[in-house]
Design a protein around this motif. Structure first.
Motif, PDB file in Angstrom:
ATOM      1  N   ALA A  89      53.507  -8.933  97.055  1.00 37.85           N
ATOM      2  CA  ALA A  89      53.918  -7.530  97.132  1.00 37.85           C
ATOM      3  C   ALA A  89      53.476  -6.977  98.472  1.00 37.85           C
ATOM      4  O   ALA A  89      52.633  -7.562  99.156  1.00 37.85           O
ATOM      5  CB  ALA A  89      53.310  -6.719  95.985  1.00 37.85           C
ATOM      6  N   TRP A 126      58.331  -5.713  95.950  1.00 35.39           N
ATOM      7  CA  TRP A 126      58.079  -7.082  95.509  1.00 35.39           C
ATOM      8  C   TRP A 126      59.414  -7.755  95.201  1.00 35.39           C
ATOM      9  O   TRP A 126      60.431  -7.086  95.013  1.00 35.39           O
ATOM     10  CB  TRP A 126      57.158  -7.100  94.281  1.00 35.39           C
ATOM     11  CG  TRP A 126      57.740  -6.480  93.045  1.00 35.39           C
ATOM     12  CD1 TRP A 126      58.376  -7.107  92.014  1.00 35.39           C
ATOM     13  CD2 TRP A 126      57.758  -5.067  92.699  1.00 35.39           C
ATOM     14  NE1 TRP A 126      58.780  -6.198  91.064  1.00 35.39           N
ATOM     15  CE2 TRP A 126      58.401  -4.958  91.441  1.00 35.39           C
ATOM     16  CE3 TRP A 126      57.273  -3.922  93.319  1.00 35.39           C
ATOM     17  CZ2 TRP A 126      58.595  -3.720  90.826  1.00 35.39           C
ATOM     18  CZ3 TRP A 126      57.455  -2.692  92.699  1.00 35.39           C
ATOM     19  CH2 TRP A 126      58.104  -2.604  91.470  1.00 35.39           C
ATOM     20  N   ARG A 184      54.617  -8.668  86.667  1.00 33.47           N
ATOM     21  CA  ARG A 184      54.819  -7.219  86.783  1.00 33.47           C
ATOM     22  C   ARG A 184      53.552  -6.453  86.419  1.00 33.47           C
ATOM     23  O   ARG A 184      53.287  -5.384  86.962  1.00 33.47           O
ATOM     24  CB  ARG A 184      55.978  -6.796  85.894  1.00 33.47           C
ATOM     25  CG  ARG A 184      56.262  -5.284  85.921  1.00 33.47           C
ATOM     26  CD  ARG A 184      56.509  -4.809  87.360  1.00 33.47           C
ATOM     27  NE  ARG A 184      56.406  -3.369  87.479  1.00 33.47           N
ATOM     28  CZ  ARG A 184      57.454  -2.541  87.467  1.00 33.47           C
ATOM     29  NH1 ARG A 184      58.678  -3.023  87.333  1.00 33.47           N
ATOM     30  NH2 ARG A 184      57.275  -1.246  87.610  1.00 33.47           N
ATOM     31  N   ILE A 209      51.590  -5.795  89.491  1.00 33.18           N
ATOM     32  CA  ILE A 209      52.126  -4.690  90.290  1.00 33.18           C
ATOM     33  C   ILE A 209      51.709  -3.356  89.674  1.00 33.18           C
ATOM     34  O   ILE A 209      51.286  -2.430  90.377  1.00 33.18           O
ATOM     35  CB  ILE A 209      53.665  -4.776  90.370  1.00 33.18           C
ATOM     36  CG1 ILE A 209      54.114  -6.109  90.991  1.00 33.18           C
ATOM     37  CG2 ILE A 209      54.225  -3.596  91.149  1.00 33.18           C
ATOM     38  CD1 ILE A 209      53.715  -6.306  92.419  1.00 33.18           C
TER      39      ILE A 209
END
Length: 313
Positions: free
Chosen positions: A143, A279, A286, A289
């Motif tokens: 990311a 990302w 996820r 993130i």
């Protein structure tokens, strides 16, 4: 054909220079050149036209490079799929940050993540926006935190916060007592800018395009100087060379009585930038993130407006 060779041809197509591509891949130029020649011989095609200081991609080479990019992205997705049954918060997260955000966001962000997800250490890299996007595409980063606008990228993006710009000047400057300044006022001043490649430089030039014209006194900006970092520019301003524009989060206290600088906001609506995290759409962690997004929200950066999930949607 190997994944390494595909990585090399993608790097050359982007850099249009064998030497620069070798640097980006962290290999010697002869190693990269030999690998690409081997691939061309194996395929029986010419991927690049070599001549002069710049390399160009052949029409067929462009199609092969585009396919190679897809293969590399899918290869990264395979590695990420293998982690799906594991804790998405377990293991390092490779996070990129642009130069004008990193020094101000990373100290509180790292601390917050250590407190909340100590099992997910950050592997950090500061770089320019275009380089971070390239590393994301290649799977070298998971990311990256950057500022809009972004070039065409094909990534998933979530807004983090909006950050206004402010004007920095020596305490002895005649404008030091002002409450607000307009962008038009800056036309008569000597301004200091970041060097080429920084997206913040481009954002400041959007606010004050006269800075790019090196106009003579009395007809726009008197002159511009370039610095390698915001902190270098801040020291130059303190020494009396000129004024500059800074992102708000880079100034902890606008009213610091012991500092050498005075910071004055722009007249509303103040110019600003939106900071986002990006990302790959194929990235499967996820939850990692989301953990970074929450941690950024707890950083309490000075003067920024956090973007709520409702606003982001």
């Amino acid at each position: 054909m190997t994944l390494t060779e595909l990585k090399y041809i993608v790097a050359v197509a982007r850099a249009k220079h064998f030497g620069h591509a070798a640097e980006a891949c962290f290999v010697a130029q002869p190693t990269l050149s030999v690998a690409i020649k081997k691939l061309e011989d194996e395929l029986g095609v010419t991927l690049f036209e070599r001549g002069g200081s710049e390399v160009s991609v052949t029409p067929l080479g462009a199609q092969i490079v585009a396919q190679a990019e897809r293969v590399l992205e899918q290869t990264a997705a395979i590695k990420e799929l293998a982690k799906q049954n594991k804790d998405p918060l377990a293991g390092p997260l490779r996070l990129g940050v642009i130069y004008t955000i990193g020094p101000y966001l990373l100290p509180p962000l790292v601390k917050n993540l250590i407190d909340t997800v100590p099992q997910m250490p950050l592997v950090l890299q500061e770089n320019y926006t275009h380089k971070l996007l390239e590393l994301l595409r290649q799977g070298e980063l998971d990311a990256a935190i950057m500022a809009l606008p972004l070039p065409d990228h094909g990534m998933s993006v979530q807004p983090l916060y909006d950050e206004p710009f402010i004007v920095a000047m020596p305490k002895s400057h005649p404008w030091a007592g002002r409450k607000e300044i307009s962008a038009e006022d800056l036309k008569s001043e000597t301004m200091l800018l970041l060097g080429a490649g920084h997206c913040f430089r481009d954002q400041v030039l959007e606010v004050c395009p006269e800075m790019a014209r090196f106009s003579a006194p009395g007809n726009g900006m008197q002159r511009t100087f370039e610095g390698s970092s915001l902190e270098t520019i801040r020291h130059m301003v303190a020494s009396g060379i000129g004024l500059t524009v800074l992102p708000r989060a880079s100034v902890a206290d606008l009213q610091d009585p012991n500092g050498l600088l005075t910071y004055v906001p722009f007249l509303p609506p103040a110019p600003s930038r939106r900071v986002v995290i990006a990302w790959r759409k194929s990235f499967t962690r996820r939850a990692a993130i989301d953990a970074v997004v929450r941690a950024v929200g707890e950083c309490h950066l000075p003067g920024v407006d956090m973007v709520t999930l409702e606003a982001a949607a």
